[in-house]
Write a protein that holds these residues in place. Structure first.
Motif, PDB file in Angstrom:
ATOM      1  N   ALA A 156      42.987  46.495 -35.127  1.00  0.00           N
ATOM      2  CA  ALA A 156      43.248  46.321 -36.558  1.00  0.00           C
ATOM      3  C   ALA A 156      41.996  46.646 -37.378  1.00  0.00           C
ATOM      4  CB  ALA A 156      43.715  44.902 -36.842  1.00  0.00           C
ATOM      5  N   ARG A 157      40.833  46.265 -36.865  1.00  0.00           N
ATOM      6  CA  ARG A 157      39.581  46.585 -37.566  1.00  0.00           C
ATOM      7  C   ARG A 157      39.320  48.086 -37.565  1.00  0.00           C
ATOM      8  NH1 ARG A 157      37.445  43.322 -40.941  1.00  0.00           N
ATOM      9  NH2 ARG A 157      35.392  44.076 -40.435  1.00  0.00           N
ATOM     10  N   GLY A 158      39.703  48.746 -36.475  1.00  0.00           N
ATOM     11  CA  GLY A 158      39.567  50.202 -36.431  1.00  0.00           C
ATOM     12  C   GLY A 158      40.427  50.869 -37.483  1.00  0.00           C
ATOM     13  N   THR A 159      41.622  50.344 -37.690  1.00  0.00           N
ATOM     14  CA  THR A 159      42.504  50.870 -38.728  1.00  0.00           C
ATOM     15  C   THR A 159      41.855  50.711 -40.092  1.00  0.00           C
ATOM     16  OG1 THR A 159      44.434  50.282 -37.404  1.00  0.00           O
ATOM     17  CG2 THR A 159      44.806  50.673 -39.738  1.00  0.00           C
ATOM     18  N   LYS A 160      41.313  49.538 -40.352  1.00  0.00           N
ATOM     19  CA  LYS A 160      40.663  49.256 -41.643  1.00  0.00           C
ATOM     20  C   LYS A 160      39.443  50.145 -41.835  1.00  0.00           C
ATOM     21  CE  LYS A 160      40.253  46.533 -45.276  1.00  0.00           C
ATOM     22  NZ  LYS A 160      41.200  46.597 -46.355  1.00  0.00           N
TER      23      LYS A 160
ATOM     24  N   PHE B 288      38.871  53.087 -40.738  1.00  0.00           N
ATOM     25  CA  PHE B 288      39.246  54.479 -40.998  1.00  0.00           C
ATOM     26  C   PHE B 288      40.090  54.627 -42.261  1.00  0.00           C
ATOM     27  CE2 PHE B 288      37.470  55.118 -36.972  1.00  0.00           C
ATOM     28  CZ  PHE B 288      37.345  56.469 -36.727  1.00  0.00           C
ATOM     29  N   GLY B 289      40.026  53.632 -43.134  1.00  0.00           N
ATOM     30  CA  GLY B 289      40.665  53.754 -44.445  1.00  0.00           C
ATOM     31  C   GLY B 289      42.085  53.256 -44.518  1.00  0.00           C
ATOM     32  N   GLY B 290      42.521  52.516 -43.548  1.00  0.00           N
ATOM     33  CA  GLY B 290      43.883  51.991 -43.569  1.00  0.00           C
ATOM     34  C   GLY B 290      44.031  50.834 -44.544  1.00  0.00           C
ATOM     35  N   SER B 291      45.222  50.668 -45.039  1.00  0.00           N
ATOM     36  CA  SER B 291      45.523  49.571 -45.959  1.00  0.00           C
ATOM     37  C   SER B 291      45.981  48.358 -45.155  1.00  0.00           C
ATOM     38  CB  SER B 291      46.622  49.995 -46.930  1.00  0.00           C
ATOM     39  OG  SER B 291      47.830  50.189 -46.218  1.00  0.00           O
ATOM     40  N   SER B 292      46.330  47.296 -45.850  1.00  0.00           N
ATOM     41  CA  SER B 292      46.860  46.117 -45.168  1.00  0.00           C
ATOM     42  C   SER B 292      48.197  46.442 -44.493  1.00  0.00           C
ATOM     43  CB  SER B 292      47.020  44.955 -46.144  1.00  0.00           C
ATOM     44  OG  SER B 292      47.944  45.274 -47.157  1.00  0.00           O
ATOM     45  N   TYR B 293      48.922  47.411 -45.029  1.00  0.00           N
ATOM     46  CA  TYR B 293      50.171  47.843 -44.385  1.00  0.00           C
ATOM     47  C   TYR B 293      49.876  48.461 -43.008  1.00  0.00           C
ATOM     48  CZ  TYR B 293      52.817  47.194 -48.710  1.00  0.00           C
ATOM     49  OH  TYR B 293      53.419  46.664 -49.806  1.00  0.00           O
ATOM     50  N   GLY B 294      48.819  49.255 -42.952  1.00  0.00           N
ATOM     51  CA  GLY B 294      48.434  49.868 -41.683  1.00  0.00           C
ATOM     52  C   GLY B 294      47.962  48.835 -40.675  1.00  0.00           C
ATOM     53  N   ILE B 295      47.237  47.822 -41.155  1.00  0.00           N
ATOM     54  CA  ILE B 295      46.768  46.759 -40.263  1.00  0.00           C
ATOM     55  C   ILE B 295      47.952  45.968 -39.722  1.00  0.00           C
ATOM     56  CG2 ILE B 295      45.445  44.613 -40.167  1.00  0.00           C
ATOM     57  CD1 ILE B 295      43.505  45.934 -42.183  1.00  0.00           C
ATOM     58  N   TRP B 296      48.884  45.621 -40.604  1.00  0.00           N
ATOM     59  CA  TRP B 296      50.085  44.916 -40.142  1.00  0.00           C
ATOM     60  C   TRP B 296      50.884  45.792 -39.185  1.00  0.00           C
ATOM     61  CZ3 TRP B 296      51.403  40.067 -40.020  1.00  0.00           C
ATOM     62  CH2 TRP B 296      50.792  39.174 -40.882  1.00  0.00           C
ATOM     63  N   GLY B 297      50.968  47.074 -39.487  1.00  0.00           N
ATOM     64  CA  GLY B 297      51.668  47.997 -38.599  1.00  0.00           C
ATOM     65  C   GLY B 297      51.011  48.079 -37.238  1.00  0.00           C
ATOM     66  N   THR B 298      49.667  48.059 -37.213  1.00  0.00           N
ATOM     67  CA  THR B 298      48.931  48.070 -35.952  1.00  0.00           C
ATOM     68  C   THR B 298      49.264  46.839 -35.123  1.00  0.00           C
ATOM     69  OG1 THR B 298      47.117  49.329 -36.914  1.00  0.00           O
ATOM     70  CG2 THR B 298      46.630  48.077 -34.917  1.00  0.00           C
ATOM     71  N   ASN B 299      49.223  45.674 -35.763  1.00  0.00           N
ATOM     72  CA  ASN B 299      49.505  44.430 -35.040  1.00  0.00           C
ATOM     73  C   ASN B 299      50.946  44.368 -34.550  1.00  0.00           C
ATOM     74  OD1 ASN B 299      46.895  43.482 -35.384  1.00  0.00           O
ATOM     75  ND2 ASN B 299      47.367  42.526 -37.328  1.00  0.00           N
ATOM     76  N   ILE B 300      51.880  44.766 -35.392  1.00  0.00           N
ATOM     77  CA  ILE B 300      53.292  44.774 -34.981  1.00  0.00           C
ATOM     78  C   ILE B 300      53.507  45.804 -33.873  1.00  0.00           C
ATOM     79  CG2 ILE B 300      55.639  45.322 -35.751  1.00  0.00           C
ATOM     80  CD1 ILE B 300      54.793  44.107 -38.505  1.00  0.00           C
ATOM     81  N   GLY B 301      52.883  46.979 -34.016  1.00  0.00           N
ATOM     82  CA  GLY B 301      52.988  48.014 -32.980  1.00  0.00           C
ATOM     83  C   GLY B 301      52.390  47.574 -31.654  1.00  0.00           C
ATOM     84  N   LEU B 302      51.316  46.798 -31.714  1.00  0.00           N
ATOM     85  CA  LEU B 302      50.708  46.281 -30.484  1.00  0.00           C
ATOM     86  C   LEU B 302      51.664  45.331 -29.779  1.00  0.00           C
ATOM     87  CD1 LEU B 302      48.183  46.146 -28.699  1.00  0.00           C
ATOM     88  CD2 LEU B 302      47.398  44.258 -30.113  1.00  0.00           C
ATOM     89  N   ILE B 303      52.292  44.452 -30.524  1.00  0.00           N
ATOM     90  CA  ILE B 303      53.249  43.506 -29.931  1.00  0.00           C
ATOM     91  C   ILE B 303      54.452  44.249 -29.365  1.00  0.00           C
ATOM     92  CG2 ILE B 303      54.829  41.598 -30.439  1.00  0.00           C
ATOM     93  CD1 ILE B 303      52.680  40.666 -32.500  1.00  0.00           C
TER      94      ILE B 303
ATOM     95  N   GLY C 179      42.187  55.558 -36.188  1.00  0.00           N
ATOM     96  CA  GLY C 179      41.297  54.393 -36.150  1.00  0.00           C
ATOM     97  C   GLY C 179      41.848  53.297 -35.262  1.00  0.00           C
ATOM     98  N   SER C 180      43.158  53.105 -35.318  1.00  0.00           N
ATOM     99  CA  SER C 180      43.807  52.119 -34.454  1.00  0.00           C
ATOM    100  C   SER C 180      43.654  52.500 -32.985  1.00  0.00           C
ATOM    101  CB  SER C 180      45.287  52.011 -34.815  1.00  0.00           C
ATOM    102  OG  SER C 180      45.989  51.269 -33.864  1.00  0.00           O
ATOM    103  N   LEU C 181      43.860  53.760 -32.681  1.00  0.00           N
ATOM    104  CA  LEU C 181      43.716  54.242 -31.302  1.00  0.00           C
ATOM    105  C   LEU C 181      42.276  54.084 -30.813  1.00  0.00           C
ATOM    106  CD1 LEU C 181      44.901  55.660 -28.808  1.00  0.00           C
ATOM    107  CD2 LEU C 181      44.324  57.828 -29.901  1.00  0.00           C
ATOM    108  N   LEU C 182      41.317  54.461 -31.655  1.00  0.00           N
ATOM    109  CA  LEU C 182      39.911  54.323 -31.261  1.00  0.00           C
ATOM    110  C   LEU C 182      39.531  52.850 -31.091  1.00  0.00           C
ATOM    111  CD1 LEU C 182      38.224  57.069 -33.457  1.00  0.00           C
ATOM    112  CD2 LEU C 182      38.672  57.113 -31.000  1.00  0.00           C
ATOM    113  N   GLY C 183      40.092  51.983 -31.919  1.00  0.00           N
ATOM    114  CA  GLY C 183      39.852  50.546 -31.765  1.00  0.00           C
ATOM    115  C   GLY C 183      40.385  50.041 -30.439  1.00  0.00           C
ATOM    116  N   PHE C 184      41.568  50.501 -30.062  1.00  0.00           N
ATOM    117  CA  PHE C 184      42.136  50.111 -28.768  1.00  0.00           C
ATOM    118  C   PHE C 184      41.263  50.598 -27.614  1.00  0.00           C
ATOM    119  CE2 PHE C 184      44.626  51.226 -25.037  1.00  0.00           C
ATOM    120  CZ  PHE C 184      45.077  49.973 -24.673  1.00  0.00           C
ATOM    121  N   LEU C 185      40.816  51.849 -27.697  1.00  0.00           N
ATOM    122  CA  LEU C 185      39.971  52.392 -26.632  1.00  0.00           C
ATOM    123  C   LEU C 185      38.643  51.642 -26.551  1.00  0.00           C
ATOM    124  CD1 LEU C 185      40.652  56.218 -27.072  1.00  0.00           C
ATOM    125  CD2 LEU C 185      41.570  54.676 -25.320  1.00  0.00           C
TER     126      LEU C 185
END
Length: 166
Positions: free
Chosen positions: A70-74, A76-91, A131-137
């Motif tokens: 989620a921090r990687g998403t943020k 790389f310029g992601g909004s709160s929608y992208g962060i929520w999407g990252t967390n939901i996508g992870l689950i 950013g989400s992918l790089l955060g995961f890696l």
């Protein structure tokens, strides 16, 4: 009994090392259980400092496994929608039977979240998903490094107590 605990501990260590980059298997938690099983043998004297410190590291890294993408998403310029999407996508990725779902889920979740936020800006959505992918890696790499450290601790303790264990 000591040999059984040693064998189970070593199996947990191997599962943990593989689990650090295969999200289906438990990573660092499995390595910590391997250390615990080693300390449950009669041949190895209990060291609560090592068990306590490694437990705290395990808890912190496990929490970071969910925070870093989620921090990687943020970052790389992601909004709160992208962060929520990252967390939901992870689950969803964890629960889905799709191979590499844990990698694909946060990426797609961040992309979809950013597209909901701004459907015209595809570049921003791709950047946030990257950013989400790089955060995961990054979190997988951290997990792997600590699993290797835990394996080193395990092997060192086994080597120091080899005459009592075997």
């Amino acid at each position: 009994m000591d040999l059984l605990l040693l064998t189970l501990g070593f199996i947990c260590m191997i599962v943990g090392v593989f689990g650090s980059f295969l999200p289906v298997l438990p990573g660092l938690t499995s390595c910590w259980v391997g250390l615990l099983l080693l300390y449950l043998t009669k041949a190895v004297e209990n060291n609560y400092w090592i068990l306590g410190i490694t437990l705290v590291i395990t808890i912190v890294i496990t929490i970071l496994d969910y925070v870093i993408p989620a921090r990687g998403t943020k970052k790389f310029g992601g909004s709160s929608y992208g962060i929520w999407g990252t967390n939901i996508g992870l689950i969803v990725g964890i629960l889905s039977p799709i191979p590499f779902g844990v990698i694909i889920g946060p990426f797609v979740g961040a992309f979809v979240g950013e597209m909901i936020y701004d459907s015209k800006n595809h570049t921003r959505a791709i950047k946030a998903a990257t950013g989400s992918l790089l955060g995961f890696l990054a979190s997988s790499f951290i997990n792997f490094m600590f699993c290797i450290v835990f394996l080193g601790i395990f092997l060192t303790i086994v080597w120091q107590n080899r005459s009592l264990l075997f």
